[in-house]
Design a protein around this motif. Structure first.
Motif, mmCIF file in Angstrom:
data_model
loop_
_atom_site.group_PDB
_atom_site.id
_atom_site.type_symbol
_atom_site.label_atom_id
_atom_site.label_comp_id
_atom_site.label_asym_id
_atom_site.label_seq_id
_atom_site.Cartn_x
_atom_site.Cartn_y
_atom_site.Cartn_z
ATOM 1 N N VAL A 177 0.833 -1.203 0.000
ATOM 2 C CA VAL A 177 0.000 0.000 0.000
ATOM 3 C C VAL A 177 0.865 1.248 0.000
ATOM 4 N N SER A 178 2.130 1.132 0.429
ATOM 5 C CA SER A 178 3.020 2.293 0.487
ATOM 6 C C SER A 178 3.734 2.568 -0.836
ATOM 7 N N SER A 179 3.542 1.700 -1.836
ATOM 8 C CA SER A 179 4.192 1.911 -3.128
ATOM 9 C C SER A 179 3.639 3.168 -3.799
ATOM 10 N N GLN A 180 4.555 3.904 -4.442
ATOM 11 C CA GLN A 180 4.152 5.123 -5.163
ATOM 12 C C GLN A 180 3.534 4.798 -6.520
ATOM 13 N N VAL B 78 -1.718 1.259 -9.592
ATOM 14 C CA VAL B 78 -2.115 0.701 -10.887
ATOM 15 C C VAL B 78 -3.537 0.143 -10.817
ATOM 16 N N LEU B 79 -4.167 0.056 -11.993
ATOM 17 C CA LEU B 79 -5.379 -0.733 -12.143
ATOM 18 C C LEU B 79 -4.928 -2.152 -12.466
ATOM 19 N N LEU B 80 -5.252 -3.081 -11.616
ATOM 20 C CA LEU B 80 -4.668 -4.413 -11.695
ATOM 21 C C LEU B 80 -4.925 -5.089 -13.038
ATOM 22 N N ARG B 81 -6.135 -4.957 -13.560
ATOM 23 C CA ARG B 81 -6.459 -5.626 -14.823
ATOM 24 C C ARG B 81 -5.591 -5.091 -15.962
ATOM 25 N N GLU B 82 -5.419 -3.767 -16.024
ATOM 26 C CA GLU B 82 -4.589 -3.173 -17.067
ATOM 27 C C GLU B 82 -3.122 -3.559 -16.891
ATOM 28 N N TYR B 83 -2.694 -3.633 -15.640
ATOM 29 C CA TYR B 83 -1.290 -3.956 -15.356
ATOM 30 C C TYR B 83 -0.949 -5.370 -15.837
ATOM 31 N N VAL B 84 -1.773 -6.359 -15.495
ATOM 32 C CA VAL B 84 -1.453 -7.738 -15.890
ATOM 33 C C VAL B 84 -1.631 -7.939 -17.395
ATOM 34 N N ASN B 85 -2.554 -7.196 -18.001
ATOM 35 C CA ASN B 85 -2.741 -7.320 -19.456
ATOM 36 C C ASN B 85 -1.523 -6.810 -20.224
ATOM 37 N N ALA B 86 -0.770 -5.885 -19.611
ATOM 38 C CA ALA B 86 0.402 -5.319 -20.276
ATOM 39 C C ALA B 86 1.613 -6.243 -20.219
ATOM 40 N N VAL B 87 1.561 -7.258 -19.363
ATOM 41 C CA VAL B 87 2.675 -8.194 -19.240
ATOM 42 C C VAL B 87 2.627 -9.190 -20.398
ATOM 43 N N SER B 88 3.785 -9.581 -20.907
ATOM 44 C CA SER B 88 3.861 -10.529 -22.025
ATOM 45 C C SER B 88 3.103 -11.814 -21.724
ATOM 46 N N ASN B 89 2.418 -12.336 -22.734
ATOM 47 C CA ASN B 89 1.660 -13.576 -22.567
ATOM 48 C C ASN B 89 2.560 -14.791 -22.389
ATOM 49 N N ASN B 90 3.845 -14.646 -22.674
ATOM 50 C CA ASN B 90 4.788 -15.763 -22.538
ATOM 51 C C ASN B 90 5.503 -15.775 -21.186
ATOM 52 N N ILE C 233 3.979 -2.512 -6.675
ATOM 53 C CA ILE C 233 2.772 -1.806 -7.080
ATOM 54 C C ILE C 233 1.803 -1.690 -5.903
ATOM 55 N N SER C 234 0.913 -0.727 -6.029
ATOM 56 C CA SER C 234 -0.194 -0.567 -5.090
ATOM 57 C C SER C 234 -1.484 -0.684 -5.882
ATOM 58 N N VAL C 235 -2.397 -1.526 -5.429
ATOM 59 C CA VAL C 235 -3.648 -1.739 -6.168
ATOM 60 C C VAL C 235 -4.826 -1.006 -5.534
ATOM 61 N N SER C 236 -4.542 -0.286 -4.432
ATOM 62 C CA SER C 236 -5.599 0.465 -3.762
ATOM 63 C C SER C 236 -4.962 1.533 -2.873
ATOM 64 N N GLY C 237 -5.688 2.612 -2.684
ATOM 65 C CA GLY C 237 -5.232 3.641 -1.759
ATOM 66 C C GLY C 237 -5.512 3.287 -0.326
#
Length: 280
Positions: free
Chosen positions: A211-214, A217-229, A253-257
């Motif tokens: 939670v302290s990470s600067q 991210v929106l988790l769904r968008e973050y994982v979608n950006a990672v390579s499928n391999n 990453i922080s997924v919520s405030g």
């Protein structure tokens, strides 16, 4: 004459096994009386050296869940700083749980709030009861305790729903070092050597949640950006308060405030990955 020699050899082998088991038993008894970091390191060293086939003992009542193997990328979860503290309460070796051992902890001037096996229990239940697991995309889950013991949980293990039974299972694990499936030789849980980095997939992206990470991210968008391999590794804290180990993490990453429980974080991760990999 040959028969006599063989008999002496068997006696010698049996004697070495008995001596080894006696050494391991003494080391585990010391776990409940640890008073310093030096003691913890000594006991960990004995445990790590003695992980071998002789320690494969079966725990009755833990069935084997169905599993499937595939070559698709998967996800590994690491649960850091789990509160699985063993101690002798009376004459019984148990995992400290404030709901049961509140009086014991207060007598020892120990803060009951720091002993929370329910957090890692809930986290494992959340992970194992997902479509990710059913689809065979879940890789081994690793639990690192507050005392630095590293536990490997196979994805086809079934975690007891009762906290009491879970604590009893973990107590057995810390004594026997391995737990096998009922009626089979499959090892479901085992104590493995540190560091955690040697057990993770080589082509994985290691992501820590805090939670302290600067980096919010929106988790769904973050994982979608990672390579499928790429295999994914998510590191989540299994404690009430504190920060996870960052030495082997590639990205924080922080997924919520707001502070979220480990169970809520893991459920959100699993849902995002199920959508990414089209698991229905």
């Amino acid at each position: 004459m040959k028969t006599h020699k063989a008999s002496n050899s068997n006696k010698s082998s049996n004697g070495r096994r008995i001596e080894k088991r006696g050494t391991k038993r003494k080391a585990l008894e010391r776990c409940s009386r640890l008073n310093s970091s030096k003691d913890i390191l000594e006991v960990k060293g004995i445990i790590e050296q003695d992980i071998n086939e002789d320690s494969m003992l079966q725990l009755p009542g833990i069935p084997l869940a169905p599993s499937s193997q595939n070559m698709n990328p998967g996800v590994t979860f690491v649960l850091e700083k789990a509160s699985l503290v063993p101690a002798y309460v009376g004459k019984k070796y148990q995992i400290l749980n404030p709901e049961i051992h509140g009086d014991f902890l207060r007598k020892k001037n120990m803060d009951p709030y720091k002993y929370r096996p329910d957090i890692v229990h809930e986290a494992l239940l959340q992970i194992m009861d997902t479509r990710l697991c059913m689809a065979g995309r879940l890789q081994p889950v690793y639990v690192k305790t507050d005392q630095g013991v590293l536990i490997k949980v196979e994805p086809h293990a079934r975690i007891p729903e009762s906290l009491d039974k879970f604590c009893a299972m973990m107590s057995q694990l810390l004594q026997k070092l391995r737990i096998k499936a009922k009626g089979r030789r499959d090892t479901l849980l085992r104590v493995v050597q540190n560091p955690i980095s040697q057990h993770l997939p080589s082509n994985s992206v290691k992501i820590g949640l805090s939670v302290s990470s600067q980096k919010e991210v929106l988790l769904r968008e973050y994982v979608n950006a990672v390579s499928n391999n790429a295999n994914l590794v998510f590191v989540v804290g299994a404690m009430a308060h504190g920060k996870i180990d960052s030495e082997y993490v590639d990205d924080f990453i922080s997924v919520s405030g707001y502070p979220l429980s480990a169970g809520v974080c893991l459920r959100s991760i699993c849902i995002a990955l199920e959508r990414k990999w089209n698991i229905l």
